[in-house]
Design a protein around this motif. Structure first.
Motif, PDB file in Angstrom:
ATOM      1  N   ILE A 215       0.878  -1.171   0.000  1.00 28.23           N
ATOM      2  CA  ILE A 215       0.000   0.000   0.000  1.00 28.23           C
ATOM      3  C   ILE A 215       0.915   1.221   0.000  1.00 28.23           C
ATOM      4  N   TYR A 216       0.538   2.271  -0.737  1.00 28.89           N
ATOM      5  CA  TYR A 216       1.439   3.419  -0.875  1.00 28.89           C
ATOM      6  C   TYR A 216       0.825   4.683  -0.280  1.00 28.89           C
ATOM      7  N   THR A 217       1.711   5.471   0.315  1.00 29.37           N
ATOM      8  CA  THR A 217       1.318   6.767   0.857  1.00 29.37           C
ATOM      9  C   THR A 217       2.477   7.732   0.649  1.00 29.37           C
ATOM     10  N   PRO A 218       2.201   9.016   0.436  1.00 21.76           N
ATOM     11  CA  PRO A 218       3.307   9.963   0.220  1.00 21.76           C
ATOM     12  C   PRO A 218       4.166  10.124   1.478  1.00 21.76           C
ATOM     13  N   LEU A 219       5.456  10.297   1.268  1.00 19.70           N
ATOM     14  CA  LEU A 219       6.336  10.743   2.344  1.00 19.70           C
ATOM     15  C   LEU A 219       6.212  12.254   2.448  1.00 19.70           C
ATOM     16  N   VAL A 220       6.021  12.747   3.651  1.00 18.79           N
ATOM     17  CA  VAL A 220       5.818  14.178   3.858  1.00 18.79           C
ATOM     18  C   VAL A 220       7.175  14.866   3.920  1.00 18.79           C
ATOM     19  N   ILE A 221       7.372  15.843   3.045  1.00 16.01           N
ATOM     20  CA  ILE A 221       8.628  16.585   3.020  1.00 16.01           C
ATOM     21  C   ILE A 221       8.705  17.471   4.257  1.00 16.01           C
ATOM     22  N   ASN A 222       9.869  17.454   4.917  1.00 16.81           N
ATOM     23  CA  ASN A 222      10.067  18.222   6.135  1.00 16.81           C
ATOM     24  C   ASN A 222      11.513  18.685   6.184  1.00 16.81           C
ATOM     25  N   PRO A 223      11.861  19.580   7.105  1.00 17.77           N
ATOM     26  CA  PRO A 223      13.225  20.131   7.121  1.00 17.77           C
ATOM     27  C   PRO A 223      14.307  19.132   7.507  1.00 17.77           C
TER      28      PRO A 223
END
Length: 421
Positions: free
Chosen positions: A227-235
């Motif tokens: 199952i796929y989910t986006p990786l959340v871009i963070n600092p």
């Protein structure tokens, strides 16, 4: 823009260097074994390092910036080279300076952290040989070697509170000199890797760099059912996912969902960690979550008993049935980008047996001033196949291998004919 250009030049330098890698054929993947330390609950791996090659034990840090190793104690290698100031390698590593290093004032200086203790110090950027088990799709058990692998030399005191015999930490984060990026550059892999953590101190898991298949059952490639989910871009260089809300047995937990978002400074959100042994929740989220779980548990005739530190909600195991996915307790769902996409946590990943007759909910209060609202810890990640695709910035996950009657210790590394998959 300049930083991106430097990295492209640095990557090109690695790829065209004839001495950078050494193997009779280009591997499809490289592998690292994972074990679980009984005393610290840290996840450990071994990498062959230096010349002559010797195995070194490292703590696996999913969000770690790079590989760092104690160079002050018994570090002897004929292939060790210091990285000089103002070099492309120094730029790619985001150097903090070029003087005052603990070993050499003309060496690129880099900030490194023991993420278990949160202690940080300066170390020198260096290059040396590493070798990993590999496969070229038709042969296994071979060794793939990178002769100029970038890592940081650390002082011995930085090993504090790491497992016995450990010589450093292996970072898998989004940093340009972390293992996934350097291995992808060195061997021409796609920028992806998979992690499967063992649930027992007597079994092994794996980190898999490069292409699938991920074989946990005969003739079944588990990369086909993720199952796929986006990786959340963070600092940071760590891995975050976008949890929208939490359900227990299908009912949404009432909590402040704004805390589940991550702001521009990196505060809030949900992080995946191999350093934290059990999932931590910000205090208000924890209180709502535990109350909701207890309410459902009692409705299912589970008997609450006195808490056993460090856990806050414990139950008698006498009337809790055992299933293929662990104790028969309320199911926890982390709902992601939509109602149809969720990370399901069964009893095998939600409960911890603290005594023969007591099971505790394996989630902990992370405090009211925590930087990250939810940190998904090792116990909740175990026996889940997690694929991190850095090129597309997405996470593929299995939502428990136990439901398919297999575990992370059942990887089959025998030769696989790709045309048969």
């Amino acid at each position: 823009m300049a930083s991106s250009l430097h990295f492209l030049l640095f990557s090109s330098l690695l790829l065209i260097s004839p001495s950078h890698t050494q193997q009779s054929s280009i591997p499809d993947a490289t592998l690292l074994p994972i074990t679980k330390d009984a005393e610290t609950l840290q996840y450990l791996t071994h990498i062959n390092h230096k010349t002559p090659l010797v195995p070194i034990k490292l703590v696996l840090d999913l969000g770690g910036q790079f590989l760092w190793v104690d160079c002050d104690s018994e570090y002897v290698s004929s292939s060790h080279r210091q990285v000089r100031c103002h070099s492309l390698q120094c730029s790619a590593a985001k150097a903090t300076g070029c003087s005052g290093c603990f070993r050499n004032n003309n060496t690129c200086r880099i900030l490194l952290t023991n993420t278990v203790t949160s202690k940080a110090t300066n170390g020198e950027l260096a290059e040396d040989v590493i070798a990993l088990q590999s496969t070229d799709g038709s042969k296994t058990g071979q060794t793939a070697t990178i002769k100029s692998f970038l890592f940081s030399c650390a002082p011995t005191f930085l090993l504090e509170r790491l497992a016995s015999g450990v010589k450093g930490m292996a970072g898998l984060g989004r940093n340009r000199i972390a293992l996934p990026s350097q291995l992808a550059t060195g061997f021409g892999f796609h920028r992806k890797f998979a992690v499967c953590l063992p649930s027992s101190t007597t079994s092994k898991g794996v980190v898999f760099f490069g292409e699938s298949p991920y074989m946990l059952l005969p003739n079944m490639d588990f990369s086909k059912s993720l199952i796929y989910t986006p990786l959340v871009i963070n600092p940071s260089d760590e891995y975050f996912i976008g949890v929208k809300w939490i359900k227990i047995n299908g009912k949404r937990v009432s909590l402040n969902t704004s805390m589940l978002s991550i702001d521009k400074e990196g505060v809030g959100g949900t992080k995946l960690s191999t350093i934290v042994p059990y999932t931590t929740l910000e205090s208000s989220i924890y209180d709502s979550f535990v109350k909701a779980f207890i309410k459902v548990a009692i409705s299912l005739n589970m008997t609450r008993v006195a808490s056993v530190a460090p856990f806050g909600a414990c139950f008698s195991s006498e009337n809790i049935a055992s299933t293929g996915v662990g104790p028969a307790v309320p199911i926890i769902d982390l709902v992601l980008q939509s109602e149809m996409v969720y990370w399901r946590i069964y009893g095998g990943n939600s409960m911890v047996r603290v005594r023969n007759d007591v099971l505790c909910l394996g989630f902990m209060d992370g405090g009211s001033n925590t930087r990250t609202s939810i940190v998904l810890g090792g116990h909740q990640l175990e026996n889940n196949l997690l694929q991190f695709d850095l090129a597309t910035s997405r996470l593929g996950f299995s939502s428990s291998l136990l439901i398919k009657q297999t575990t992370c210790s059942n990887f089959n590394f025998d030769p696989i004919r790709k045309e048969s998959l």
